[in-house]
Design a protein around this motif. Sequence first.
Motif, short mmCIF file in Angstrom:
data_model
loop_
_atom_site.label_atom_id
_atom_site.label_comp_id
_atom_site.label_asym_id
_atom_site.label_seq_id
_atom_site.Cartn_x
_atom_site.Cartn_y
_atom_site.Cartn_z
N VAL A 26 2.57 4.31 -7.30
CA VAL A 26 1.94 3.84 -8.53
C VAL A 26 1.61 5.03 -9.42
O VAL A 26 1.50 6.17 -8.96
CB VAL A 26 0.65 3.04 -8.23
CG1 VAL A 26 0.95 1.78 -7.45
CG2 VAL A 26 -0.37 3.90 -7.50
N TYR A 47 -5.17 2.40 -11.01
CA TYR A 47 -3.72 2.22 -11.04
C TYR A 47 -3.39 0.77 -11.31
O TYR A 47 -4.21 -0.13 -11.17
CB TYR A 47 -3.09 2.63 -9.70
CG TYR A 47 -3.41 1.67 -8.57
CD1 TYR A 47 -2.58 0.60 -8.27
CD2 TYR A 47 -4.57 1.83 -7.81
CE1 TYR A 47 -2.87 -0.28 -7.26
CE2 TYR A 47 -4.88 0.95 -6.79
CZ TYR A 47 -4.03 -0.10 -6.52
OH TYR A 47 -4.34 -0.99 -5.52
N CYS A 85 -1.17 6.75 -10.96
CA CYS A 85 -2.59 6.77 -10.59
C CYS A 85 -3.35 7.74 -11.49
O CYS A 85 -2.92 8.87 -11.71
CB CYS A 85 -2.73 7.20 -9.13
SG CYS A 85 -4.43 7.35 -8.54
N ASP A 89 0.82 -1.21 0.00
CA ASP A 89 0.00 0.00 0.00
C ASP A 89 0.85 1.26 0.00
O ASP A 89 0.36 2.34 -0.33
CB ASP A 89 -0.92 0.01 1.22
CG ASP A 89 -2.07 -0.97 1.09
OD1 ASP A 89 -2.45 -1.28 -0.06
OD2 ASP A 89 -2.56 -1.45 2.13
N GLN A 117 -0.13 3.60 -3.39
CA GLN A 117 -1.26 2.75 -3.76
C GLN A 117 -2.45 3.02 -2.85
O GLN A 117 -3.60 3.10 -3.31
CB GLN A 117 -0.82 1.28 -3.65
CG GLN A 117 -1.87 0.27 -4.03
CD GLN A 117 -1.29 -1.13 -4.10
OE1 GLN A 117 -0.36 -1.34 -4.86
NE2 GLN A 117 -1.82 -2.05 -3.31
N ALA A 172 0.03 -1.46 -10.01
CA ALA A 172 1.28 -1.36 -9.25
C ALA A 172 2.46 -1.75 -10.13
O ALA A 172 2.33 -2.59 -11.02
CB ALA A 172 1.23 -2.26 -8.02
#
Length: 675
Positions: free
Chosen positions: A51, A89, A53, A47, A79, A91
């Motif tokens: 990323v 997103y 996004c 988390d 994330q 990853a």
Amino acid sequence: MSVRKACPVRPKNLVSRTFITLVAALTVLVAGLPVQPSYAAVRNAEDLLIVDCLLPGQLRRLGRQATYMTARRPIRTTQADCEIRGGEYVAYDRANYQTALRVWLEGAMAGDPEAQNNVGEIYAKGLGTAPDYAMAFQWFRKAADQGYGRAKINLGFLYEQGLGVQQDGAMALNLYREAAGIQDELMYASVVAVQLKAKDDTITALEGQVAEGEAERAALQQRIEQLQRELAQRRNALNAANAELAATRERLAEARAAQDDSLTRLLESQLVAQEEQIGAQRAQLAALERQTGGSAGAATMYAGVPTLEILDPVFVATRGRNTAVYRGGPGTRRIVGRITNPSLIQAVTVNGKPAELSSGGGFSAEVEVPAAGAQVQVAAVGKDGSEAALDFTLLPQAGSGPATPNGAPASDGTLPRGVNLGRYYAVVIGNNTYRDTNYATLTSASNDANAVAQLLRSRYGYETSLVLNGSRLEILTALNAMREKLKPEDNLLIYYAGHGEIDAQGQGYWVPSDGVAGNERSWISNAAISDILNTIAAKHVMVVADSCYSGTMTRSAVPVFDASQPADKWAGWVKTMVDGRSRTALTSGGVMPVPDTGSGRHSYFARAFLNTLQDNNRLLEGQRLFREVSSSLALSALNSPVPQVPEYAPIRYAGHESGEFFFMPRGAGGTAGAP
């Protein structure tokens, strides 16, 4: 020491908290402002990874009659933050270049330089495929043409290394200068290094073998001619593709002018496909040129050949003979250098006198320097008869007092008036113990971390965060806390001591205390760290790694103050470097393993780093820190079982534009901006 574990805090009333967050988010969206959640639900270490996004569009109202939704906005964030803001997103550890491109390509094609640079970095990274440097070059150039500093740095690196474009060191240097806004009186300077090449008598001895290779030479000549014909065909195909691309762009412009959305989307897709095709053709063309000798770079031509390098004093560029100017007057001056691949070297001499060569390649010698300067020749002879010699003039700086043994600067280390360095923070990580018994328990990493944290806090006024035997989640949490806390005027130093890994592709990793041998997903990749650094608002960030860190560029991309310049130039250089955004790494041994102990309770590298900062009483730039640490290691790590060859360079894909990281001890004068 036991491993500290951090658990995510669960809200008592998850439903009501979620409802309040959603209402707040919708309210802010209607107002047209970005969502800044007060907390993010961090469930695991993933988390906290960065990323690409794609945030939803904002709902905006125009007067009382019209309400509309804006276009979706690409950002780089964690994330968890992307999820809570309703973003889309993929990853990095599950992405490929196509999914990452989807986030940034629309903005790049619309002419946004940041998006164009990001698209270039996606192609350069590869993201699941081999890097496409030819396509990366095209996008970096688009952004650089608009003056985007990060793209100029990335483009300069491609020119310097000959990736996707013919190697051109002068072009690389000019791009580095432009990115930093450096004028002629301020310079970029890397090490002065010469490679050992075969002597003439060796070449003469080989001439007797020429007749035996005539048949092979003829075959190679035929191959070259074939490659040249293929090269001409590829060039013709590339010209045809460029013409087709120009025609598509004209049709696209006409479609946009006619507001034909369906035709515009179709032509945009065709344009991307054609640019990818041209990029592939350019890559093939560059490969053919390398095979025919058209762009062979020195970096590959002499791979593995030993080099002779002078670490101290620092050379400055002159139009005549190589010159090294040091701050100090006539007297005894120590010269410190190193040799790569020292096992291949038979002897090193300084002005004809033998210099002892350590197992790590370091050597030193003392030279008497009169007021008019001294002529110095450093020579190395390889065991195969190859040789290299470096001739230079060693000059004391005019108006200086007697020379000091280590050439310490005399007067220009003050912070210029009107320059505020900002506040300083540090995340210091030291991992001694590991759950996986495949990783040996270290003895000095925690000692190093404690000493570094204490020194930065007491002597330099840092606000430090110390992580000992940290898990993957603990380390990423500490870095993310800085990402959320720091402002543009702040500075961040990240120090890591512990085990490191490198995979088959050359990607470096830090191993957290819960890392599992052979499981890359349990480590922290340098790419992930670089992504975090890219999203931190702090203007200057330095990573100091007593482990591998392979995400760096090249030392010649870092600006250096020219010691031969008048003192009044110092203020201008410092201001230029403070204003620039920097992301640099100082590492203990490149991609080589480094010893855990050797200097008492500390590693060789940590002891040199601590001593340099403890002895410093001036404004100290990252380049000078690197040189002093390197010089110290060249002299002190004589008995090290592993060669100690520190590196200092910008970090790739971390947002480096220009500038330098500075250290300012308390009480040294000026405004250091301690928190």
